[in-house]
Design a protein around this motif. Structure first.
Motif, PDB file in Angstrom:
ATOM      1  N   GLY A  58      51.432  36.491  45.924  1.00 22.83           N
ATOM      2  CA  GLY A  58      50.789  37.067  44.695  1.00 22.83           C
ATOM      3  C   GLY A  58      50.671  36.010  43.919  1.00 22.83           C
ATOM      4  O   GLY A  58      49.798  36.001  42.813  1.00 22.83           O
ATOM      5  N   LEU A  59      51.464  34.748  43.865  1.00 26.10           N
ATOM      6  CA  LEU A  59      50.866  33.898  42.852  1.00 26.10           C
ATOM      7  C   LEU A  59      49.661  33.265  42.801  1.00 26.10           C
ATOM      8  O   LEU A  59      49.223  32.754  41.872  1.00 26.10           O
ATOM      9  CB  LEU A  59      51.859  32.559  43.249  1.00 26.10           C
ATOM     10  CG  LEU A  59      53.532  32.492  42.822  1.00 26.10           C
ATOM     11  CD1 LEU A  59      54.255  31.303  43.135  1.00 26.10           C
ATOM     12  CD2 LEU A  59      53.450  32.633  41.108  1.00 26.10           C
ATOM     13  N   ALA A  60      48.757  33.468  44.238  1.00 26.11           N
ATOM     14  CA  ALA A  60      47.410  32.837  44.072  1.00 26.11           C
ATOM     15  C   ALA A  60      46.575  33.718  43.168  1.00 26.11           C
ATOM     16  O   ALA A  60      45.666  33.014  42.751  1.00 26.11           O
ATOM     17  CB  ALA A  60      47.088  33.066  45.646  1.00 26.11           C
ATOM     18  N   ASP A  61      47.000  34.984  42.609  1.00 31.07           N
ATOM     19  CA  ASP A  61      46.073  35.505  41.540  1.00 31.07           C
ATOM     20  C   ASP A  61      46.125  35.221  40.190  1.00 31.07           C
ATOM     21  O   ASP A  61      45.694  35.748  39.294  1.00 31.07           O
ATOM     22  CB  ASP A  61      46.178  36.896  42.052  1.00 31.07           C
ATOM     23  CG  ASP A  61      45.577  37.147  43.432  1.00 31.07           C
ATOM     24  OD1 ASP A  61      44.434  36.465  43.797  1.00 31.07           O
ATOM     25  OD2 ASP A  61      45.772  38.469  44.167  1.00 31.07           O
ATOM     26  N   ARG A  62      47.460  34.468  39.924  1.00 32.97           N
ATOM     27  CA  ARG A  62      47.844  34.152  38.541  1.00 32.97           C
ATOM     28  C   ARG A  62      46.794  33.398  37.941  1.00 32.97           C
ATOM     29  O   ARG A  62      46.193  32.471  38.610  1.00 32.97           O
ATOM     30  CB  ARG A  62      49.139  33.362  38.669  1.00 32.97           C
ATOM     31  CG  ARG A  62      50.314  34.485  38.680  1.00 32.97           C
ATOM     32  CD  ARG A  62      50.454  34.999  37.319  1.00 32.97           C
ATOM     33  NE  ARG A  62      51.917  35.989  37.525  1.00 32.97           N
ATOM     34  CZ  ARG A  62      52.738  35.525  37.325  1.00 32.97           C
ATOM     35  NH1 ARG A  62      53.070  34.206  37.051  1.00 32.97           N
ATOM     36  NH2 ARG A  62      54.189  36.359  37.411  1.00 32.97           N
ATOM     37  N   ARG A  63      46.339  33.523  36.970  1.00 34.93           N
ATOM     38  CA  ARG A  63      45.573  32.503  36.186  1.00 34.93           C
ATOM     39  C   ARG A  63      46.004  31.786  35.108  1.00 34.93           C
ATOM     40  O   ARG A  63      46.814  32.425  34.503  1.00 34.93           O
ATOM     41  CB  ARG A  63      43.990  33.400  35.660  1.00 34.93           C
ATOM     42  CG  ARG A  63      43.415  33.718  36.931  1.00 34.93           C
ATOM     43  CD  ARG A  63      42.080  34.826  36.402  1.00 34.93           C
ATOM     44  NE  ARG A  63      41.156  34.965  37.626  1.00 34.93           N
ATOM     45  CZ  ARG A  63      40.275  34.247  37.705  1.00 34.93           C
ATOM     46  NH1 ARG A  63      39.727  33.425  36.972  1.00 34.93           N
ATOM     47  NH2 ARG A  63      39.470  34.579  38.862  1.00 34.93           N
ATOM     48  N   LEU A  64      45.544  30.352  34.979  1.00 31.38           N
ATOM     49  CA  LEU A  64      45.860  29.677  33.920  1.00 31.38           C
ATOM     50  C   LEU A  64      44.602  28.832  33.462  1.00 31.38           C
ATOM     51  O   LEU A  64      43.663  28.417  34.371  1.00 31.38           O
ATOM     52  CB  LEU A  64      46.675  28.573  34.271  1.00 31.38           C
ATOM     53  CG  LEU A  64      48.133  28.310  33.562  1.00 31.38           C
ATOM     54  CD1 LEU A  64      48.952  29.445  33.081  1.00 31.38           C
ATOM     55  CD2 LEU A  64      48.826  27.251  33.993  1.00 31.38           C
ATOM     56  N   LEU A  65      44.274  29.000  32.028  1.00 35.79           N
ATOM     57  CA  LEU A  65      43.104  28.305  31.649  1.00 35.79           C
ATOM     58  C   LEU A  65      41.804  28.752  32.328  1.00 35.79           C
ATOM     59  O   LEU A  65      40.815  28.195  32.757  1.00 35.79           O
ATOM     60  CB  LEU A  65      43.115  27.034  31.723  1.00 35.79           C
ATOM     61  CG  LEU A  65      44.378  26.182  31.105  1.00 35.79           C
ATOM     62  CD1 LEU A  65      44.248  24.703  31.525  1.00 35.79           C
ATOM     63  CD2 LEU A  65      44.432  26.094  29.819  1.00 35.79           C
TER      64      LEU A  65
ATOM     65  N   VAL B 220      44.838  31.330  48.574  1.00 35.93           N
ATOM     66  CA  VAL B 220      46.092  31.114  49.086  1.00 35.93           C
ATOM     67  C   VAL B 220      46.129  29.611  49.764  1.00 35.93           C
ATOM     68  O   VAL B 220      45.487  29.508  50.663  1.00 35.93           O
ATOM     69  CB  VAL B 220      46.622  31.913  49.845  1.00 35.93           C
ATOM     70  CG1 VAL B 220      48.035  31.780  50.376  1.00 35.93           C
ATOM     71  CG2 VAL B 220      46.728  33.391  49.280  1.00 35.93           C
ATOM     72  N   PRO B 221      46.763  28.685  49.201  1.00 39.89           N
ATOM     73  CA  PRO B 221      46.781  27.250  49.962  1.00 39.89           C
ATOM     74  C   PRO B 221      47.376  27.092  51.044  1.00 39.89           C
ATOM     75  O   PRO B 221      48.181  26.184  51.163  1.00 39.89           O
ATOM     76  CB  PRO B 221      47.159  26.511  48.732  1.00 39.89           C
ATOM     77  CG  PRO B 221      48.156  27.163  47.928  1.00 39.89           C
ATOM     78  CD  PRO B 221      47.640  28.519  48.050  1.00 39.89           C
ATOM     79  N   VAL B 222      47.719  27.924  51.933  1.00 37.36           N
ATOM     80  CA  VAL B 222      48.142  27.971  53.246  1.00 37.36           C
ATOM     81  C   VAL B 222      47.178  28.601  54.458  1.00 37.36           C
ATOM     82  O   VAL B 222      46.742  29.406  53.955  1.00 37.36           O
ATOM     83  CB  VAL B 222      49.442  28.961  53.138  1.00 37.36           C
ATOM     84  CG1 VAL B 222      49.974  28.708  54.648  1.00 37.36           C
ATOM     85  CG2 VAL B 222      50.297  28.626  52.157  1.00 37.36           C
ATOM     86  N   ALA B 223      46.843  27.739  55.363  1.00 41.65           N
ATOM     87  CA  ALA B 223      46.070  28.126  56.532  1.00 41.65           C
ATOM     88  C   ALA B 223      46.409  29.449  56.892  1.00 41.65           C
ATOM     89  O   ALA B 223      47.318  29.828  57.319  1.00 41.65           O
ATOM     90  CB  ALA B 223      45.973  27.203  57.658  1.00 41.65           C
TER      91      ALA B 223
END
Lengths: 111, 507
Positions: A58-65, B220-223
């Protein structure tokens, strides 16, 4: 004179004497410890990133700047970080060498 | 050939001519055999760092990454991150000691450290193997680029690159190549930076359509493609290990460190390289992000590997698009030329010392080098023309895995551990070389099973590197009596500043 003293102590380091062993071991340990510390920082920062996102996608969708977190971290911020680690390493490694040179009594690395 | 091919054609011809011109200019400084191999070790950090950057940023960096990011998303960011972080690992573990070892090449280092002709021969074999494994995708990428840019048949690119590289390397050796590659770093940076800035302005003018950067797996930075769960995590970590540790074992990277005046300069050069690489790698994600918005047709037609070349015309019509296309084509072509030149020099250096000097006798140092350069370029060129579609990124990744599993343990243990023996080194090189090299050959041959077997073969580093290290250490301990008598004297030389002149032969 300083030059002959340097030669003697350097002889200690090059030939296998107890004193020379001590000098060399201290320099090697110091430089190796420094190298491992940098690699340790690398493992604890970049090395944990895949695990972090694996556990919390879920962290991947967090936005910064305005940018998603992974793109900001791995696309931009990582480069100044690596440059900083390298710069700091060089300063410390050169300092270790100066200390060693002083210990052996030489006048190395004057500039 | 139609009008659309003109900018690309002009770019390729110009880059080739300028490369040859700078090479000829550098020739005036290139007199001795030492100039040929290591530019007489007088290259200053800034120039040397530009040259390293120019040499290192290959086709995979210039073209490959943007396409991979467009298709694969954030897990592909590990490629540029790993290629940069590899230099940090190299800096802290091997840069200064490697320079102070006073050897020309990796086999020289191995022989000086371990006093064994057999280890030397094994290293020479590996340098040539890794070098050729890395040259193949360069030639192949050149073919793809020229086909996309000017519609040339696929064989034209490899032949043109091979000819220009050979002309430059055989005429001026390392000294002239240093100038050529320093120039090509700045060319590549400009060729990626200016179009990126213009295209971003176009995007801004279009009312900043959503970047589409977020969304599902793409960030997502995982393959993810290798399967979910542990498999993807394994593939990601294995790639990270290969890239972080493989850089120090690439023959064309290592040979550059001997051109520094001393160990201190070698370190400082490496830090400047970290800055130059970071600057460059900021750009490919920009192309990928713009490609997400404007590049639907490029993706649909399966040509994401030429995204960088085609995006300018997609976003910008008329002269503007043509000029930018010419610029990126020039950069791509420079990428092939510089990396191939560096590899050719490295492979030729090893072949000269171990093969061709014996053939032409003592008198012809430079002749032997020229002969070796021809062999170093022509063989992979012929293979590239015969084999199709090895896969640029895959082949480059496997070259890193092999380097990480062989030269990385040899260098690190050789520099930091007195107890390394010749038998231990051989056993470790064999374990890593057969493990990672075998996986590379099987993968390149097209065998790709699914599941864990596929991941273990496609990304071998996570098991082959530990295997090589453990073998090297264990066998060295078992044969501890064979540790060379000069090991401590050698380590003293590697770790003490040149100004102290400890145990240093006057070369």
């Amino acid at each position: 004179m300083a030059t002959s003293r340097t030669a003697n102590r350097l002889g200690d380091v090059t030939e296998q004497t107890a004193l020379g062993d001590l000098y060399l071991r201290s320099l090697l340990t110091e430089q190796l410890r420094l190298a491992l510390r940098v690699i340790g920082v690398l493992v604890l920062t970049l090395g944990l990133v895949p695990l972090l996102f694996h556990l919390a996608p879920g962290l991947a969708d967090r936005r910064l700047l305005g940018l998603p977190l992974p793109w900001l971290a791995l696309g931009v911020l990582v480069y100044p970080f690596l440059l900083f680690l390298g710069w700091r390493y060089v300063r410390r490694a050169e300092r270790n060498e100066r200390v060693f040179a002083d210990l052996v009594g030489g006048h190395a690395d004057e500039d | 050939m139609d009008a659309a091919a003109v900018p690309g054609l002009v770019a390729v011809v110009l880059v080739s001519l300028v490369t040859l011109a700078i090479g000829t200019w550098g020739l005036r400084f290139s007199r001795t055999t030492s100039d040929f191999f290591v530019a007489s070790r007088t290259v200053r950090p800034r120039l040397n760092a530009s040259a390293i950057g120019g040499e290192y940023l290959s086709a995979a960096s210039f073209l490959g990454i943007a396409g991979l990011l467009l298709i694969g998303g954030a897990d592909m960011l590990w490629y540029p991150v790993g290629w940069t972080a590899g230099y940090l690992v190299l800096l802290v573990l091997v840069a200064a000691p490697l320079r102070r070892s006073g050897a020309y090449t990796l086999p020289d280092f191995a022989e000086a450290r371990l006093g064994s002709r057999t280890v030397r021969a094994a290293c020479s074999l590996l340098v040539v193997g890794v070098g050729w494994l890395y040259l193949l995708p360069q030639f192949e990428g050149a073919g793809i680029t020229l086909r996309a840019a000017i519609g040339a048949p696929a064989w034209v690119g490899p032949v043109v690159v091979g000819a220009v590289v050979l002309a430059n390397v055989t005429s001026g050796g390392m000294r002239s190549i240093t100038f050529v590659q320093a120039f090509q770093y700045w060319l590549k940076l400009t060729a990626l930076l200016i179009p990126a800035a213009v295209l971003l302005a176009v995007w801004w003018g279009d009312g900043r359509p959503s970047t589409g950067l977020g969304g599902g797996d793409w960030s997502v930075p995982v393959a993810g493609h290798a399967g979910d769960g542990g498999l993807g995590l394994y593939a990601t970590y294995s790639l990270i290990i290969a890239l972080f540790l493989g850089t120090m074992g690439l023959p064309h990277v290592v040979v550059r460190f001997y051109t520094n005046p001393d160990g201190r300069a070698a370190r400082r050069t490496t830090v400047v390289v970290l800055g130059f690489l970071g600057l460059f790698y900021l750009l490919p994600p920009v192309y990928a992000a713009l490609g997400r918005i404007y590049g639907d047709r490029i993706v649909e037609s399966g040509r994401s590997d030429v995204l960088v070349l085609e995006l300018p015309r997609v976003m910008l019509e008329g002269v503007g698009g043509d000029v930018l296309t010419g610029l990126v084509t020039a950069g791509a072509f420079a990428a092939f030329l510089s990396t191939s030149s560096g590899l050719a020099i490295a492979v030729a250096g090893v072949l000269t010392q171990d093969v061709t000097t014996r053939m032409v006798g003592d008198r012809g140092g430079v002749t032997a080098f020229r002969l070796a350069a021809v062999v170093a370029v022509v063989i992979p060129l012929v293979v590239a023309l015969m084999v199709r579609n090895v896969g640029v990124a895959q082949s480059v990744g496997l070259a890193f895995a092999v380097a990480a599993s062989t030269f990385c343990p040899l260098l690190v243990l050789g520099i930091w551990w007195r107890g390394l023996t010749d038998v231990g080194a051989l056993a470790g090189l064999a374990a890593g070389g057969v493990g990672a090299g075998g996986a590379a050959v099987v993968t390149l041959a097209g065998y790709a099973p699914g599941g864990w077997a596929g991941a273990l073969l496609g990304q071998p580093a996570a098991w082959s590197v530990p295997l090589a290290v453990v073998t090297m250490v264990a066998v060295s301990l078992l044969t501890a009596g064979r540790a060379p008598a000069h090991a401590r004297r050698f380590l003293v030389r590697l770790h003490t500043p040149e100004t102290m002149d400890a145990g240093r032969p006057s070369t």
